[in-house]
Design a protein around this motif. Structure first.
Motif, mmCIF file in Angstrom:
data_model
loop_
_atom_site.group_PDB
_atom_site.id
_atom_site.type_symbol
_atom_site.label_atom_id
_atom_site.label_comp_id
_atom_site.label_asym_id
_atom_site.label_seq_id
_atom_site.Cartn_x
_atom_site.Cartn_y
_atom_site.Cartn_z
ATOM 1 N N TYR A 3 -1.036 14.386 2.704
ATOM 2 C CA TYR A 3 -1.702 13.536 3.355
ATOM 3 C C TYR A 3 -0.198 12.707 2.408
ATOM 4 O O TYR A 3 -0.400 11.962 1.873
ATOM 5 N N HIS A 4 -0.285 11.115 3.596
ATOM 6 C CA HIS A 4 0.230 10.398 3.480
ATOM 7 C C HIS A 4 0.257 9.244 4.244
ATOM 8 O O HIS A 4 0.977 7.980 3.854
ATOM 9 N N GLY A 5 -0.596 8.419 4.357
ATOM 10 C CA GLY A 5 -1.766 7.406 4.324
ATOM 11 C C GLY A 5 -2.427 7.526 5.841
ATOM 12 O O GLY A 5 -2.558 8.441 6.831
ATOM 13 N N VAL B 97 2.619 8.368 -4.142
ATOM 14 C CA VAL B 97 1.411 7.578 -4.497
ATOM 15 C C VAL B 97 0.548 8.358 -5.617
ATOM 16 O O VAL B 97 0.402 7.717 -6.325
ATOM 17 N N GLN B 98 0.102 9.268 -5.245
ATOM 18 C CA GLN B 98 -1.060 9.693 -5.940
ATOM 19 C C GLN B 98 -0.581 10.026 -7.566
ATOM 20 O O GLN B 98 -0.958 10.369 -8.266
ATOM 21 N N THR C 178 0.593 -1.411 0.059
ATOM 22 C CA THR C 178 -0.202 0.302 -0.278
ATOM 23 C C THR C 178 0.995 1.445 0.304
ATOM 24 O O THR C 178 2.120 1.506 0.426
ATOM 25 N N ALA D 129 0.330 3.648 1.991
ATOM 26 C CA ALA D 129 1.020 4.350 3.695
ATOM 27 C C ALA D 129 2.647 3.377 3.646
ATOM 28 O O ALA D 129 3.589 3.545 4.353
ATOM 29 N N ASP E 177 7.090 11.996 -2.288
ATOM 30 C CA ASP E 177 5.016 11.189 -1.849
ATOM 31 C C ASP E 177 4.964 11.145 -3.316
ATOM 32 O O ASP E 177 4.188 12.025 -3.447
ATOM 33 N N GLU F 270 4.669 16.015 -1.655
ATOM 34 C CA GLU F 270 4.396 15.779 -2.154
ATOM 35 C C GLU F 270 4.761 16.536 -3.955
ATOM 36 O O GLU F 270 4.097 18.031 -3.054
ATOM 37 N N GLU G 179 -4.340 14.350 -1.359
ATOM 38 C CA GLU G 179 -5.811 15.059 -0.675
ATOM 39 C C GLU G 179 -6.523 16.760 -0.386
ATOM 40 O O GLU G 179 -7.204 17.145 -0.105
HETATM 41 C C1 LIG Z 1 0.216 11.413 -1.822
HETATM 42 C C2 LIG Z 1 -0.576 10.177 -0.835
HETATM 43 N N1 LIG Z 1 0.455 9.130 -0.210
HETATM 44 C C3 LIG Z 1 0.043 8.115 0.782
HETATM 45 C C4 LIG Z 1 -1.047 7.564 0.559
HETATM 46 C C5 LIG Z 1 -1.617 6.408 1.231
HETATM 47 O O1 LIG Z 1 -1.606 5.500 -0.137
HETATM 48 P P1 LIG Z 1 -2.761 4.178 0.460
HETATM 49 O O2 LIG Z 1 -4.567 4.397 0.791
HETATM 50 O O3 LIG Z 1 -2.510 2.951 -0.574
HETATM 51 O O4 LIG Z 1 -1.498 3.307 1.877
HETATM 52 C C6 LIG Z 1 -2.190 8.293 0.116
HETATM 53 C C7 LIG Z 1 -3.766 7.721 -0.423
HETATM 54 O O5 LIG Z 1 -4.553 8.593 -1.216
HETATM 55 C C8 LIG Z 1 -1.755 9.367 -1.080
HETATM 56 O O6 LIG Z 1 -2.428 10.243 -1.729
#
Ligand SMILES: Cc1ncc(COP(=O)(O)O)c(C=O)c1O
Length: 430
Positions: free
Chosen positions: A143-145, A246-247, A115, A117, A244, A211, A216
């Motif tokens: 936002y990081h999880g 992730v998004q 995931t 997070a 980060d 980010e 978020e």
């Molecule tokens: C920038 C960012 N980091 C971390 C996460 C966490 O990812 P996950 O929900 O897969 O744990 C998200 C989820 O929306 C995110 O947008």
């Protein structure tokens, strides 16, 4: 159990409310029966255009045939060994591919998890192991999880952090630059220096985590001058820079990693979401010397880097090449910005249209007054759009941002149809 043909959204909502913890949110009271590319059909047979992509997971669309074929092929071979027990080639190939794609003129290594997070947690673990320091500086609105460390890093209280503290220590929040809300790049960089003066000595800080575009938090793009300034502070004190992604990653912003567009390379990148087109896998990619800091056995996880996730991610990379989706991401972004600007011309509430690549959003204020974020109008427009067949998500510190995360594989005609529904949903508020 009801047969699918008899299911209704209302009946399923009632069952859900009895059976599922209320803390698990749900943006729309809709239950899905089928998804293809950028379209969805619910259990009642209604069609929707998907501008949410499962929160940035479906850059290659629902059930891309190449991704499904790769996963099906993998399912026929083996589904799980745990990479730390018996390894498999797709994991290694995926590491090789991402090492080659990540920005920075230095050798790289990767590690895979499940995931977003988990990727962030591991990036922090690796940074701590390399520097021998504990501190992490994150940013307001970030936002990081939802794990306890990543909640600690997250810079927004409600609803994510409410009731869940205390969070791990040694985490500090500096200001994220946000011109629209009165925070300049200089303000943001000064706030980092202030933390290093008032809260924690620089020699105890392992990393900055940022980010490239806050997800978020409201789709605010980190200005290049901010990233450059942050890197200058980082270099002065031996602090690492973690992106980060992730998004923002997996092509959403017009390059595979958004940080490819930064003037400086991050030491570590966390990636997840769209990298596997709907299958759960995440990763950390970065400087080989940093990635190798934790000793053998220090990293991993039972399902971390599952063979199915690796196969899906490799298929996604192939789809990006075959369908030239990075160029498509930039074209989709321009189309969205133009379309949203046209809508904004008729609705003064839309005071900002912004984005990077195809990570695009509009921000709503009462009568366009920047002092009065309009969460209520945002909520009504998103709900009206869903009634008219368009799935949207809101975001932002003030809940007044509507974001677009449409699959990059969507046709221009479908994107235009979605934009028209959004325009009609605004018009219906009058
Ligand atoms: C920038 C960012 N980091 C971390 C996460 C966490 O990812 P996950 O929900 O897969 O744990 C998200 C989820 O929306 C995110 O947008």
């Amino acid at each position: 159990m009801q047969r699918e043909s008899q299911l209704t959204n209302a009946a399923l909502m009632a069952r859900r409310q009895h059976a599922v913890a209320r803390g698990v949110g749900q943006a729309h009271e809709i239950f899905i029966a089928r998804g293809r590319n950028a379209e969805l059909w619910d259990v009642e047979g209604r069609r929707f255009i998907d501008f949410a992509g499962g929160i940035a997971v479906l850059n290659t669309g629902h059930c891309h045939p190449e991704v499904i074929a790769a996963v099906t092929d993998q399912l026929d071979r083996y589904t799980h060994t745990c990479f730390q027990v018996l390894a498999y080639e797709p994991y290694v190939e995926l590491a090789e591919r991402l090492n080659a794609l990540a920005p920075g003129d230095f050798p790289k290594k990767s590690l895979f998890l499940s995931t977003g997070a988990e990727a962030i947690e591991n990036a922090v673990k690796i940074a701590r192991a390399f520097t021998g320091r504990a501190g992490v500086i994150a940013f307001t609105g970030g936002y990081h999880g939802r794990t306890l460390l990543t909640l600690g890093l997250t810079g927004k209280v409600a609803p994510y952090k409410t009731g869940f503290g205390p969070f791990p220590g040694e985490v500090f929040h500096a200001l994220f630059p946000n011109e629209l809300h009165g925070v300049s790049v200089a303000d943001a960089l000064n706030s980092v220096e202030t933390i290093l003066k008032n809260d924690v000595e620089a020699s105890r800080v392992a990393a900055f985590i940022v980010e490239p575009v806050q997800g978020e938090g409201g789709f605010y793009v980190a200005p290049p001058a901010f990233v450059e300034g942050l890197k200058r502070i980082a270099d002065r004190h031996g602090i690492l820079l973690i992106a980060d992604e992730v998004q923002t990653g997996a092509g959403r912003c017009g390059t595979w990693f958004a940080s490819e567009q930064w003037p400086v390379a991050p030491d570590l990148i966390a990636t997840a979401k769209s990298m596997a087109g709907g299958f759960p896998i995440s990763g950390v990619v970065g400087r080989a010397d940093v990635m190798d800091a934790p000793g053998p056995g220090g990293l991993g996880g039972t399902y971390a880097g599952s063979p199915v996730g690796c196969a899906a991610a490799l298929a996604v990379l192939k789809v990006f090449d075959d369908e030239q989706l990075l160029a498509r991401s930039r074209a989709v972004g321009s189309r969205l910005i133009e379309g949203l600007r046209r809508i904004a011309e008729h609705h003064p509430a839309i005071a900002d249209v912004r984005g990077l690549g195809a990570m695009v959003a509009i921000e709503l204020f009462e009568g366009g007054n920047l002092a009065r974020p309009d969460a209520e109008l945002t909520r009504r427009v998103v709900a009206e759009a869903a009634r008219r067949g368009l799935i949207l998500l809101s975001c932002g510190t003030y809940g007044n941002v509507i974001r677009v995360l449409v699959p990059l594989t969507a046709s221009d005609a479908l994107i235009d149809e979605g934009l028209q529904i959004l325009a009609d949903s605004f018009a219906a508020q009058r």
